[in-house]
Write a protein that holds these residues in place. Sequence first.
Motif, PDB file in Angstrom:
ATOM      1  N   ALA A 159       0.814  -1.218   0.000  1.00  0.00           N
ATOM      2  CA  ALA A 159       0.000   0.000   0.000  1.00  0.00           C
ATOM      3  C   ALA A 159       0.849   1.270   0.000  1.00  0.00           C
ATOM      4  O   ALA A 159       0.312   2.372  -0.086  1.00  0.00           O
ATOM      5  N   GLY A 160       2.151   1.093   0.162  1.00  0.00           N
ATOM      6  CA  GLY A 160       2.990   2.277   0.206  1.00  0.00           C
ATOM      7  C   GLY A 160       2.759   3.118   1.442  1.00  0.00           C
ATOM      8  O   GLY A 160       2.848   4.351   1.397  1.00  0.00           O
ATOM      9  N   ALA A 161       2.445   2.457   2.543  1.00  0.00           N
ATOM     10  CA  ALA A 161       2.197   3.205   3.794  1.00  0.00           C
ATOM     11  C   ALA A 161       3.477   3.858   4.294  1.00  0.00           C
ATOM     12  O   ALA A 161       3.438   4.953   4.847  1.00  0.00           O
ATOM     13  N   ILE A 162       4.579   3.165   4.067  1.00  0.00           N
ATOM     14  CA  ILE A 162       5.860   3.703   4.537  1.00  0.00           C
ATOM     15  C   ILE A 162       6.283   4.851   3.631  1.00  0.00           C
ATOM     16  O   ILE A 162       6.455   4.671   2.426  1.00  0.00           O
ATOM     17  N   LYS A 163       6.413   6.021   4.219  1.00  0.00           N
ATOM     18  CA  LYS A 163       6.711   7.197   3.411  1.00  0.00           C
ATOM     19  C   LYS A 163       8.200   7.524   3.380  1.00  0.00           C
ATOM     20  O   LYS A 163       8.656   8.257   2.504  1.00  0.00           O
ATOM     21  N   ALA A 164       8.926   7.007   4.370  1.00  0.00           N
ATOM     22  CA  ALA A 164      10.357   7.317   4.386  1.00  0.00           C
ATOM     23  C   ALA A 164      11.125   6.253   5.154  1.00  0.00           C
ATOM     24  O   ALA A 164      10.584   5.618   6.064  1.00  0.00           O
ATOM     25  N   VAL A 165      12.386   6.059   4.737  1.00  0.00           N
ATOM     26  CA  VAL A 165      13.310   5.195   5.467  1.00  0.00           C
ATOM     27  C   VAL A 165      14.294   6.107   6.182  1.00  0.00           C
ATOM     28  O   VAL A 165      14.892   6.995   5.556  1.00  0.00           O
ATOM     29  N   LEU A 166      14.454   5.903   7.507  1.00  0.00           N
ATOM     30  CA  LEU A 166      15.359   6.720   8.303  1.00  0.00           C
ATOM     31  C   LEU A 166      16.629   5.928   8.601  1.00  0.00           C
ATOM     32  O   LEU A 166      16.563   4.885   9.251  1.00  0.00           O
ATOM     33  N   LEU A 167      17.745   6.432   8.147  1.00  0.00           N
ATOM     34  CA  LEU A 167      18.988   5.673   8.226  1.00  0.00           C
ATOM     35  C   LEU A 167      20.103   6.556   8.782  1.00  0.00           C
ATOM     36  O   LEU A 167      20.289   7.684   8.335  1.00  0.00           O
ATOM     37  N   ILE A 168      20.840   5.991   9.731  1.00  0.00           N
ATOM     38  CA  ILE A 168      21.990   6.718  10.256  1.00  0.00           C
ATOM     39  C   ILE A 168      23.260   6.175   9.614  1.00  0.00           C
ATOM     40  O   ILE A 168      23.516   4.980   9.686  1.00  0.00           O
ATOM     41  N   HIS A 169      24.012   7.044   8.959  1.00  0.00           N
ATOM     42  CA  HIS A 169      25.197   6.598   8.232  1.00  0.00           C
ATOM     43  C   HIS A 169      26.259   6.093   9.176  1.00  0.00           C
ATOM     44  O   HIS A 169      26.838   5.028   8.986  1.00  0.00           O
ATOM     45  N   ASN A 170      26.516   6.871  10.220  1.00  0.00           N
ATOM     46  CA  ASN A 170      27.589   6.518  11.146  1.00  0.00           C
ATOM     47  C   ASN A 170      26.994   6.609  12.548  1.00  0.00           C
ATOM     48  O   ASN A 170      26.800   7.696  13.066  1.00  0.00           O
ATOM     49  N   GLU A 171      26.671   5.470  13.118  1.00  0.00           N
ATOM     50  CA  GLU A 171      25.987   5.440  14.415  1.00  0.00           C
ATOM     51  C   GLU A 171      27.017   5.697  15.515  1.00  0.00           C
ATOM     52  O   GLU A 171      27.885   4.871  15.799  1.00  0.00           O
ATOM     53  N   THR A 172      26.912   6.880  16.104  1.00  0.00           N
ATOM     54  CA  THR A 172      27.904   7.339  17.064  1.00  0.00           C
ATOM     55  C   THR A 172      27.961   6.479  18.322  1.00  0.00           C
ATOM     56  O   THR A 172      28.977   6.436  19.010  1.00  0.00           O
ATOM     57  N   SER A 173      26.883   5.814  18.633  1.00  0.00           N
ATOM     58  CA  SER A 173      26.878   5.020  19.868  1.00  0.00           C
ATOM     59  C   SER A 173      27.579   3.687  19.715  1.00  0.00           C
ATOM     60  O   SER A 173      27.917   3.042  20.703  1.00  0.00           O
ATOM     61  N   THR A 174      27.830   3.263  18.474  1.00  0.00           N
ATOM     62  CA  THR A 174      28.359   1.915  18.259  1.00  0.00           C
ATOM     63  C   THR A 174      29.623   1.877  17.396  1.00  0.00           C
ATOM     64  O   THR A 174      30.329   0.873  17.382  1.00  0.00           O
ATOM     65  N   GLY A 175      29.866   2.948  16.640  1.00  0.00           N
ATOM     66  CA  GLY A 175      31.003   2.914  15.727  1.00  0.00           C
ATOM     67  C   GLY A 175      30.774   1.996  14.545  1.00  0.00           C
ATOM     68  O   GLY A 175      31.725   1.431  14.003  1.00  0.00           O
ATOM     69  N   VAL A 176      29.530   1.847  14.142  1.00  0.00           N
ATOM     70  CA  VAL A 176      29.194   1.017  12.983  1.00  0.00           C
ATOM     71  C   VAL A 176      28.597   1.929  11.909  1.00  0.00           C
ATOM     72  O   VAL A 176      27.729   2.755  12.210  1.00  0.00           O
ATOM     73  N   THR A 177      29.065   1.768  10.675  1.00  0.00           N
ATOM     74  CA  THR A 177      28.501   2.580   9.592  1.00  0.00           C
ATOM     75  C   THR A 177      27.560   1.740   8.741  1.00  0.00           C
ATOM     76  O   THR A 177      27.774   0.543   8.536  1.00  0.00           O
ATOM     77  N   ALA A 178      26.529   2.408   8.252  1.00  0.00           N
ATOM     78  CA  ALA A 178      25.591   1.750   7.351  1.00  0.00           C
ATOM     79  C   ALA A 178      26.093   1.855   5.917  1.00  0.00           C
ATOM     80  O   ALA A 178      26.821   2.778   5.576  1.00  0.00           O
ATOM     81  N   ASP A 179      25.672   0.909   5.094  1.00  0.00           N
ATOM     82  CA  ASP A 179      25.983   0.966   3.666  1.00  0.00           C
ATOM     83  C   ASP A 179      24.817   1.667   2.977  1.00  0.00           C
ATOM     84  O   ASP A 179      23.823   1.033   2.595  1.00  0.00           O
ATOM     85  N   VAL A 180      24.934   2.965   2.833  1.00  0.00           N
ATOM     86  CA  VAL A 180      23.804   3.752   2.329  1.00  0.00           C
ATOM     87  C   VAL A 180      23.416   3.314   0.919  1.00  0.00           C
ATOM     88  O   VAL A 180      22.237   3.189   0.592  1.00  0.00           O
ATOM     89  N   CYS A 181      24.438   3.056   0.109  1.00  0.00           N
ATOM     90  CA  CYS A 181      24.147   2.654  -1.273  1.00  0.00           C
ATOM     91  C   CYS A 181      23.322   1.371  -1.317  1.00  0.00           C
ATOM     92  O   CYS A 181      22.383   1.240  -2.105  1.00  0.00           O
ATOM     93  N   ALA A 182      23.686   0.448  -0.449  1.00  0.00           N
ATOM     94  CA  ALA A 182      22.979  -0.824  -0.435  1.00  0.00           C
ATOM     95  C   ALA A 182      21.524  -0.623  -0.017  1.00  0.00           C
ATOM     96  O   ALA A 182      20.606  -1.260  -0.557  1.00  0.00           O
ATOM     97  N   VAL A 183      21.308   0.270   0.950  1.00  0.00           N
ATOM     98  CA  VAL A 183      19.936   0.537   1.372  1.00  0.00           C
ATOM     99  C   VAL A 183      19.167   1.215   0.232  1.00  0.00           C
ATOM    100  O   VAL A 183      18.005   0.906  -0.031  1.00  0.00           O
TER     101      VAL A 183
END
Lengths: 398, 398, 398, 398
Positions: D115-139
């Motif tokens: 239904a397209g209910a989800i209007k946006a994906v919220l992604l943190i590139h570099n999570e300061t609390s963990t030191g883990v980065t997301a792969d933005v391109c992959a998302v």
Amino acid sequence: VPDRVRRALSRPVIDHRGPEFSTLALDVLSGLKRLLGTAQPVAIYPSSGTGAWEAALANTLVPGETVLLCRNGHFATLWGALAERYGLRVERLEGDWRRPPDPDEVEKILRLDDAGAIKAVLLIHNETSTGVTADVCAVRRAVDAARHGALLLVDVISSLGSTWCEHDGWGADVTIGASQKGLMLPPGIGVNVIGPRALERSRAIRCRSGYWAWEAYVEANATGFFPYTPATSLLFGLQEALAMLREEGLDNVFDRHWRHASATRRAVEAWGLEVFCEDEAAFSPSLTAVLVPGTPGADELRRAALEQLNMPLGVGFGEFADRIFRIGHLGDLNDLMLCGVLAGVELSLARSGMAFNRGGVQAALDHLSHWSTVGSVARPSKQSAANSAAPKSPVQRE
Amino acid sequence: VPDRVRRALSRPVIDHRGPEFSTLALDVLSGLKRLLGTAQPVAIYPSSGTGAWEAALANTLVPGETVLLCRNGHFATLWGALAERYGLRVERLEGDWRRPPDPDEVEKILRLDDAGAIKAVLLIHNETSTGVTADVCAVRRAVDAARHGALLLVDVISSLGSTWCEHDGWGADVTIGASQKGLMLPPGIGVNVIGPRALERSRAIRCRSGYWAWEAYVEANATGFFPYTPATSLLFGLQEALAMLREEGLDNVFDRHWRHASATRRAVEAWGLEVFCEDEAAFSPSLTAVLVPGTPGADELRRAALEQLNMPLGVGFGEFADRIFRIGHLGDLNDLMLCGVLAGVELSLARSGMAFNRGGVQAALDHLSHWSTVGSVARPSKQSAANSAAPKSPVQRE
Amino acid sequence: VPDRVRRALSRPVIDHRGPEFSTLALDVLSGLKRLLGTAQPVAIYPSSGTGAWEAALANTLVPGETVLLCRNGHFATLWGALAERYGLRVERLEGDWRRPPDPDEVEKILRLDDAGAIKAVLLIHNETSTGVTADVCAVRRAVDAARHGALLLVDVISSLGSTWCEHDGWGADVTIGASQKGLMLPPGIGVNVIGPRALERSRAIRCRSGYWAWEAYVEANATGFFPYTPATSLLFGLQEALAMLREEGLDNVFDRHWRHASATRRAVEAWGLEVFCEDEAAFSPSLTAVLVPGTPGADELRRAALEQLNMPLGVGFGEFADRIFRIGHLGDLNDLMLCGVLAGVELSLARSGMAFNRGGVQAALDHLSHWSTVGSVARPSKQSAANSAAPKSPVQRE
Amino acid sequence: VPDRVRRALSRPVIDHRGPEFSTLALDVLSGLKRLLGTAQPVAIYPSSGTGAWEAALANTLVPGETVLLCRNGHFATLWGALAERYGLRVERLEGDWRRPPDPDEVEKILRLDDAGAIKAVLLIHNETSTGVTADVCAVRRAVDAARHGALLLVDVISSLGSTWCEHDGWGADVTIGASQKGLMLPPGIGVNVIGPRALERSRAIRCRSGYWAWEAYVEANATGFFPYTPATSLLFGLQEALAMLREEGLDNVFDRHWRHASATRRAVEAWGLEVFCEDEAAFSPSLTAVLVPGTPGADELRRAALEQLNMPLGVGFGEFADRIFRIGHLGDLNDLMLCGVLAGVELSLARSGMAFNRGGVQAALDHLSHWSTVGSVARPSKQSAANSAAPKSPVQRE
């Protein structure tokens, strides 16, 4: 130059004839005296350290007179040249640059000077070119033992603020300082502590230089108004630097320097290099000169440090030019910054192609860690002038 | 001290033996030379103006020699005292303090000195205690007319940066400046321009002071490396101040000072007070001394200005101590700030109970307004040394 | 921005979760409360004044609700637009821009609102576009007289630090401030004083914005720890600015502003121009808007001031765009600087070709001089909220 | 905050309606775009990072709508709470905090959302609390693969300035930054990059907040005039920080961060501790979170570091509160300073009584030394977005 001091340097300049200036000057004078271990008047010149050397000579000596120079390094050599230019006969006690001046030799020379031709002994407390400190108390005792009337002029330019300087306790006649080392300021301020015998001499000879003449400065110590236009912004900075030293506590400041000096020596040993100073009791609290084996020389190392890390390492002088590099560990330096500096040296050693063993930083760090864990480490009693046989300073330090 | 300069003062200090310092020093030297109208070497000392006076004397004169001092104010008096302390015989040409030194008198004295006993003429370009400027070119011509070999030593401490200073154009032998007036810096830098005849003398006499000795500074003009530790942070500030002058354009800077000086005189006239300087051609571009009628005196006025407005007004000296107050209009001052200063004087005049006419600020403002409307107002040709008969400066100004 | 504040801005940033930050925040909060005349919690946002407006709306109002806006100037207009954007129904009480909002009209409108549709009254204390101040106490009394429950939201953005702001004494529900006017800071800090009724409303509606939400800030008032990353360097500056106000004394600060405002009006009258504000009791302490006759208009004057003197004069808005120029007299301004500003205006009037009489600066100066001589001049009792019938502030001011 | 930036912060504030401001703003915008890898408009708010989060939500989403939050750490959690407060339905993709968000899971969830209910994906590139980065391109590819229209909102608050951020190359719709991390500024500036689809949405929904509304900022990108009063002094600082990054070269800046991150991991391994991030390809370039074994916990270590060395170490969050400490290695850090930081950690480990092996600093140093000797070390291709299948950024970087 610490951030606090730099912000103080940028304060709006005040009228040097107004009451605000007087308060500033008296505060600075009082802080400087505490640091110099003296209750005597202090002259604060807008000048470099060279100017402070000249001021001490011009106020106490007349061209044609003789001085005894303890020449154990490059800066002593420069001071001697300045004295000769001023017209003095400079008798040089040529010392081993890797060891402190020998008090026995001083005594011997003075004993031979029956006529009292030698009017002053010129001594550098902390020779910046070698990282060797002189035992000022011992030289004082040597002069006394020889029953000789020479004044004792002591340069503390690179030890002031890094270790105990005890003008009164040492029995020095003039103590000479400057702003740009342990005082954590930009260059531009020279200092003379004026002992009573030196002041008496000064009044007798009435030096030709109105700029260096002590008499107006002696009055300034009471009023806080300087004879000529002072370098006000540097005085703001000096006030802040003195406040920083007071807040940390002189004991802590000097303990910190000693800790850093000893950690630096551990690093040098671990690298398989040689500390230039051969007398353990004479290690400088503010810098360590290191002897390098051969090829490539110290210049190559300095080049690597400067180009790659933008880290200037001190040059060598004279015959040791390419054989010595110097590590400064003075001023507003904490354990972390020291490790950073030593890491920079180790990176540059590798980069320069010099033969050395890795592990210097770790050795220093282990030493700091041990120190931090046990609270403190015994330091040689020579470091504290108060332990000497010289008259104790009447000045109360906090 | 303008904000830009103060921010420059707080820059991190750089190694004075590294290439960055050399670039800084060469830039500062080049800017200073442009401002001083010279292509000759310039020595930059960590010192006050007094130090720069002493440097000029020590490099060119030997104790026992004679100098001719044009004594037309308090600072000339001080310079004379310094010269005597240095051991010189000071012949004083006592001038009317309300007028510039008389070149004819200079010529007369030099003509009488057949033996050439007088080795130098000491002249203050802009006497800070009186607001009277000397005609340097005329004094130069007087020396030449007398066919006398005396060196011409000119103090531009309080005119440098406020009007044309033309070391080469004037035919001066030494020009002496300092940082804390028109250069808009805190005190701490003294300057000597070293003319060829002065340099020759300096080499011949080889002065006793290693600190002031020009020779090492002459080399520094080529390399940008200073003989002793320089006052680096003040050099940062000086570089910025020179950049500000260059950006505004020297013509505009000097025009602005002249406009402010003339507006200030309109205010003084409107107040019914008297400008101390009686020679219109000799009005100072950087300060105006004002004569007050009687009771209350100038001290009362100064007290009112300081207490009520925190505005220091310059003191009077000597016999004029309580009869003169001085208004500074130099440095980074715009029309609005000048009106503020004059408003402060008018408020203080009222507060002090002195007899005066209101309307001084308005008179100044009308003058500024006229100036601003017509674009510019003719200024006396005396302001431009280039109009004199002296050799033109070969230096290109922008 | 005064020099002291700018130096504070450049301090090294500290950890906003450490104890040093808490001390800073509590000190700033305590100083702000004194200045705002309140014992209520204060939210300090990293935001502009527009953000502080939005914060006040978002915490107390829900889209669809109605507010009464006293629209007497350009900034009121902007606030109204922001409120409409937020979804509020904005009822505009269109006032005469040359006079303050009429409390009787406010009362009349609220009396007619039996249903209590109006949830808040939006009032600007000092309308920056006109130089007219509102009588906040009278508006408060009007709301009370109408026995209406609307909250009273007061904008003190351009009066804070220039005159008494009495959140508690006024009986305001929210008081909205910002850093860049009388607080003498760069822009970047917005402030909300949170009265108890407003806080209650805020809890009830629980606004959608986590950024503006008061609740976390209310806690921060106790702990000194902010909910989100604070603009630490601006807080350093704010601390210093509050210290400056405290050192001068609020009475003296506000007296100074009043003196400058009245002197400025004398200048305007002497120029033969018209003060825009027609109600003497409503003259702004921080700026004066001036009406110019016709051709050339105010834009031409502004151009002259900017080009010739680099002095920005405030623009006019709406129908008065080219008919008004505005003179700011707020912040760290002394009598001399005010005279400088007025001199700048007079110079620009002449330059722009506008018809005017000379003598404005002198008229202002005479007024300042009179004031300074007699010590003070009675100021309208309206300036002190403490004279109103509103509940007195329990806060002690020093 | 580097010294250069702090001096820029203390510049005199300029009129934000004058031409000088426009030049400043356009320069800052152009530099920011280069750093953010975009040719799209950028909004610069006086706000914290939280404000920038809220701005992104408020411009693109309407209360009641649904977003998908990749919750892999504490800051993601906070962003989710802010979104809920704003009235959004937050669907949480609960990830392993020791690994990056899983693109396959994102794709799976979006595929299920017919239904397209989800209007946006919220992604943190570099999570300061963990030191883990997301792969933005992959998302990004996951969203595309699911043929889903959700906007992609990416937080680069703690990666901006430390590694490649490629708004255009990533195909992000909104990129969210702030001033206080890799931009080396004090807090107080929030940033939104506004992609075309996001802008379209923003125009359609016309958000209730006038403060966050993009439309006025979009215009500002052309003119350099900001809709509301900007935080001018922070913009001065930002301009200087961008100049520093440009002078060093982005390639060199990012290479330096990568070198420091990998050296830090060598230290952690040598200490016998565990890097929190379990996915080598996702190591953060700007901070390293370290897992400690048990007793004493990380709090004891932090206490030792703060009390003894005045060195704040980052706290752990949630279930890892006492199990994690975090080492920041971002901003203006050189090799020497990194070694200093690691030395501080090693000293604190010893002091805290935690079980560990000495030698971490030496391991890091050897790594740096190797890097410096061989010139560079291959870094994972994942670090460079340009290697991904995502559309390449059209923006030219120097």
